[in-house]
Design an enzyme around this catalytic site. Structure first.
Site, PDB file in Angstrom:
ATOM      1  CB  CYS A 271      -0.974  -0.057   1.175  1.00  0.00           C
ATOM      2  SG  CYS A 271      -2.356   1.083   1.003  1.00  0.00           S
TER       3      CYS A 271
ATOM      4  CG  HIS B  15      -3.441  -3.694   3.303  1.00  0.00           C
ATOM      5  ND1 HIS B  15      -2.398  -3.092   3.965  1.00  0.00           N
ATOM      6  CD2 HIS B  15      -4.132  -2.694   2.712  1.00  0.00           C
ATOM      7  CE1 HIS B  15      -2.459  -1.771   3.791  1.00  0.00           C
ATOM      8  NE2 HIS B  15      -3.502  -1.511   3.033  1.00  0.00           N
TER       9      HIS B  15
ATOM     10  CD  GLU C 227      -0.644  -5.688   5.704  1.00  0.00           C
ATOM     11  OE1 GLU C 227      -0.707  -6.265   4.602  1.00  0.00           O
ATOM     12  OE2 GLU C 227      -0.828  -4.457   5.848  1.00  0.00           O
TER      13      GLU C 227
END
Lengths: 85, 233
Positions: B88, B205, B207
């Site tokens: 990002c 994302h 994660e």
């Protein structure tokens, strides 16, 4: 002392959705004469340089190094001399 | 042996703890935060530039963070073949720093968009993606206002021709369509690799999608690829 007035806009080949949306709104308001809108950023620099040309060089270098991203943006620099009161 | 992950922290980073948590607690590796004022990465094996709003996105996303002291060492590390993942805002910083080509423009919708997207795996041989199959579709969230990937046509052709496109936004059937593209990105590109294949930047994302308790686990395949690649190396 000089002042650099810098405008940064998306390159003309790139669609500017903000400008397009604003252009539509102006059309709705009756501004039929407005053919297109492009929205950008405005940056002022005060530059301590001996000459107009050297102030322009500093401003252009600042645009290339940081102020504009040449992948997607164009910049335009205007230099004016600041006269001390 | 544990892989030493270094997570760079800028003022305004807000996914640094997520990246730390996944690498340290989900994958059991060594992870540490590295403040942006540091000038040396130390002995890390892998660098993560996390998501967030470094320097409040002033001027342009990633434009100021690029000049933080640590970025000099990140560029040195990457140019020496070190593995770097930018997520990002991290992707935006990698583009601004010249480690990846192109730029991230404002979303075509002009809106900050926060939702799950589907990604089609375009390269399954990189160190970041070798636990995925070519064409495999994964569900990962996005959360950005400036994720509209842009590069000139010759650069896009080169990225596609050289296998440097890692992920594209797709629909459930794996088709790359205007409707499946959440931000107007050129050719639906969600993530790209550098020429050496050791730097990946992506807007989604992973994660945030690496644990069952969070409702999504597809992102874990990126971290399992990384761990496998670095342990074997």
């Amino acid at each position: 002392m000089f002042k650099a007035n810098i405008t940064i806009t998306l390159r003309t080949s790139i669609l500017d959705p903000q400008g397009k949306a604003t252009g539509h709104a102006l059309g709705e308001l009756g501004y039929k004469a407005v053919q297109s809108v492009r929205i950008g950023k405005y940056v002022e620099l005060e530059i301590d340089a001996p000459t107009h040309a050297e102030a322009a060089l500093v401003a252009k270098s600042a645009c290339q190094d940081l102020l504009a991203n040449s992948v997607m943006e164009d910049y335009h620099v205007e230099i004016q001399e600041l006269v001390a009161n | 042996m544990s892989i030493r992950f270094g997570v760079i922290v800028f003022p305004g980073s807000n996914c640094d703890h997520d990246a730390y948590h996944v690498t340290k607690h989900v994958f059991g590796q060594d992870a540490r935060f590295i403040w942006h004022k540091e000038s040396d990465l130390g002995d890390v094996d892998f660098v993560i530039i996390p998501g967030g709003f470094s320097y409040g996105d002033y001027l342009r996303s990633g434009a100021i963070a690029r000049f933080s002291p640590i970025m000099k060492d990140v560029v040195r590390f990457a140019n020496a073949g070190g593995a770097v993942l930018g997520i990002c805002n991290g992707f935006q910083i990698l583009c601004e720093s010249g480690l990846l080509p192109g730029a991230l423009m404002r979303n075509e919708s002009l809106r900050f968009t926060c939702k799950d997207v589907l990604l089609r795996t375009e390269n399954s041989s990189s160190l970041f993606t070798n636990d995925l199959a070519l064409g495999e579709i994964i569900r990962v969230p996005i959360a950005h206002g400036e994720g509209n990937f842009f590069a000139s046509e010759p650069v896009l052709d080169r990225l596609e021709g050289e296998g440097q496109v890692a992920f594209k936004y797709c629909d459930a059937a794996g088709a790359i369509t205007a409707a499946s593209n959440p931000n107007g990105a050129s050719r639906g590109i969600a993530g790209i690799l550098n020429e050496g294949g050791n730097v990946l930047g992506m807007m989604p994302h992973p994660e945030r999608a690496s644990e069952a308790i969070l409702g999504r686990t597809d992102g874990a395949k990126i971290f399992s690829s990384i761990v496998k690649s670095l342990v074997e190396a």
